[in-house]
Scaffold this motif. Sequence first.
Motif, PDB file in Angstrom:
ATOM      1  N   HIS A 106      -0.525   6.555   1.034  1.00  0.00           N
ATOM      2  CA  HIS A 106      -1.423   5.402   1.053  1.00  0.00           C
ATOM      3  C   HIS A 106      -0.684   4.109   0.762  1.00  0.00           C
ATOM      4  O   HIS A 106       0.492   4.111   0.406  1.00  0.00           O
ATOM      5  CB  HIS A 106      -2.560   5.615   0.038  1.00  0.00           C
ATOM      6  CG  HIS A 106      -2.107   5.672  -1.391  1.00  0.00           C
ATOM      7  ND1 HIS A 106      -1.590   6.810  -1.972  1.00  0.00           N
ATOM      8  CD2 HIS A 106      -2.087   4.729  -2.359  1.00  0.00           C
ATOM      9  CE1 HIS A 106      -1.282   6.571  -3.237  1.00  0.00           C
ATOM     10  NE2 HIS A 106      -1.565   5.299  -3.494  1.00  0.00           N
ATOM     11  N   ASP A 108      -1.618   0.489  -1.556  1.00  0.00           N
ATOM     12  CA  ASP A 108      -2.581   0.116  -2.597  1.00  0.00           C
ATOM     13  C   ASP A 108      -3.378  -1.126  -2.208  1.00  0.00           C
ATOM     14  O   ASP A 108      -2.805  -2.111  -1.735  1.00  0.00           O
ATOM     15  CB  ASP A 108      -1.852  -0.172  -3.915  1.00  0.00           C
ATOM     16  CG  ASP A 108      -1.201   1.067  -4.499  1.00  0.00           C
ATOM     17  OD1 ASP A 108      -1.724   2.172  -4.277  1.00  0.00           O
ATOM     18  OD2 ASP A 108      -0.173   0.915  -5.179  1.00  0.00           O
ATOM     19  N   TRP A 246       6.966  -1.632  -5.553  1.00  0.00           N
ATOM     20  CA  TRP A 246       6.950  -1.369  -4.110  1.00  0.00           C
ATOM     21  C   TRP A 246       6.117  -2.423  -3.398  1.00  0.00           C
ATOM     22  O   TRP A 246       5.198  -3.005  -3.960  1.00  0.00           O
ATOM     23  CB  TRP A 246       6.486   0.043  -3.785  1.00  0.00           C
ATOM     24  CG  TRP A 246       5.115   0.449  -4.230  1.00  0.00           C
ATOM     25  CD1 TRP A 246       3.947   0.246  -3.568  1.00  0.00           C
ATOM     26  CD2 TRP A 246       4.779   1.200  -5.404  1.00  0.00           C
ATOM     27  NE1 TRP A 246       2.901   0.805  -4.252  1.00  0.00           N
ATOM     28  CE2 TRP A 246       3.377   1.394  -5.384  1.00  0.00           C
ATOM     29  CE3 TRP A 246       5.521   1.727  -6.467  1.00  0.00           C
ATOM     30  CZ2 TRP A 246       2.712   2.089  -6.389  1.00  0.00           C
ATOM     31  CZ3 TRP A 246       4.843   2.411  -7.469  1.00  0.00           C
ATOM     32  CH2 TRP A 246       3.465   2.584  -7.418  1.00  0.00           C
ATOM     33  N   HIS A 253       3.144   5.158   0.003  1.00  0.00           N
ATOM     34  CA  HIS A 253       3.641   5.943  -1.124  1.00  0.00           C
ATOM     35  C   HIS A 253       2.608   6.990  -1.507  1.00  0.00           C
ATOM     36  O   HIS A 253       1.443   6.916  -1.099  1.00  0.00           O
ATOM     37  CB  HIS A 253       3.934   5.044  -2.343  1.00  0.00           C
ATOM     38  CG  HIS A 253       2.707   4.410  -2.921  1.00  0.00           C
ATOM     39  ND1 HIS A 253       2.135   3.273  -2.385  1.00  0.00           N
ATOM     40  CD2 HIS A 253       1.904   4.765  -3.967  1.00  0.00           C
ATOM     41  CE1 HIS A 253       1.056   2.951  -3.086  1.00  0.00           C
ATOM     42  NE2 HIS A 253       0.883   3.851  -4.050  1.00  0.00           N
ATOM     43  N   ARG A 269       1.053  -0.085 -15.293  1.00  0.00           N
ATOM     44  CA  ARG A 269       1.003  -0.404 -13.853  1.00  0.00           C
ATOM     45  C   ARG A 269       0.321  -1.741 -13.671  1.00  0.00           C
ATOM     46  O   ARG A 269      -0.696  -2.014 -14.310  1.00  0.00           O
ATOM     47  CB  ARG A 269       0.180   0.676 -13.165  1.00  0.00           C
ATOM     48  CG  ARG A 269      -0.033   0.502 -11.693  1.00  0.00           C
ATOM     49  CD  ARG A 269      -1.111   1.495 -11.255  1.00  0.00           C
ATOM     50  NE  ARG A 269      -1.231   1.600  -9.821  1.00  0.00           N
ATOM     51  CZ  ARG A 269      -1.839   0.703  -9.059  1.00  0.00           C
ATOM     52  NH1 ARG A 269      -2.379  -0.371  -9.593  1.00  0.00           N
ATOM     53  NH2 ARG A 269      -1.912   0.903  -7.756  1.00  0.00           N
TER      54      ARG A 269
END
Length: 279
Positions: A106, A108, A246, A253, A269
């Motif tokens: 996917h 994000d 990323w 990812h 995160r």
Amino acid sequence: MIEIRRMTPQVGALVEGVDVKAIDDETFATLYRTWLECNVLVVRGQALAIGDFLAYSRRFGLLEPHPSKSTRHPDCPEVTLLGVNKFNPDGQLNMAIYRRGAEGWHTDGAYDEVPFKATQLYALAIPSRGGDTLFASMYAAYDALPAKLKQRLEGLQGAYVYGGRRKRADLLNPEDRNRKPALHPLVRTHPETGRKALYFDPGKILRVEGLDATESDALIDELAGYMIQPGTEYHHQWRTGDIVIWDNRCSFHKAAGDYPPEEDRIHWRVSIKEHAVTH
Ligand SMILES: O=C(O)CCC(=O)C(=O)O
Ligand SMILES: [Fe+2]
């Protein structure tokens, strides 16, 4: 001394010999350029307080709290906690937390009108085995499409929601589950590199706009087959103190989701958006 090593020909660069708390603008510019070229940038051996992680992340763009409110850091809404509260009060493993990001390849934030530029993770605890994050190139996926399919995709848009066609939204509060779909072109030109990428997420897409349901599902299946091109995968094996960012505009990812559940795997995160264009 700063040392930069490419991990695969297309995806992934590993940086050692820097402290992200103390890098000057010139060094940051080198890291940023490397990140744009390699889609995924790993900086090894960091020792960060939460404020350091936020300050370094802000150099890449604007931080935005994730829609999953229950997994936000209690003191700091921009930070999402991965791998925390993995067991329910009855002792059952909470699969939505343990397998977060592991259900499929996917990108994000496709459910947002302004999708995420980047995601950055900082590793606080890493299990003894498993738990990698896997990456691949959206540029390579686009390049691999047959010419006819490339033509067909020009002008087509995907409609995305957090839970996709399977309505998987366990990590969202009930009131946040019914947002209206966001539309994005299936072929997106990266605003900084100018390269075309296959912008697509089979787990979040509801439909391809303008196609009937059968055609739309068939195209979704067809595109899924091009996402991961051989030779473009980089599997990141985490170490505590790794900081990994990323680029969601040019990479796919997924989490491997395979580590011993009784061990800790904990990250901070952040979701990063583009700065408002000022010129
Ligand atoms: O935990 C990971 O390896 C990545 C999970 C993921 O997909 C994300 O944080 O966006
Ligand atoms: Fe993800």
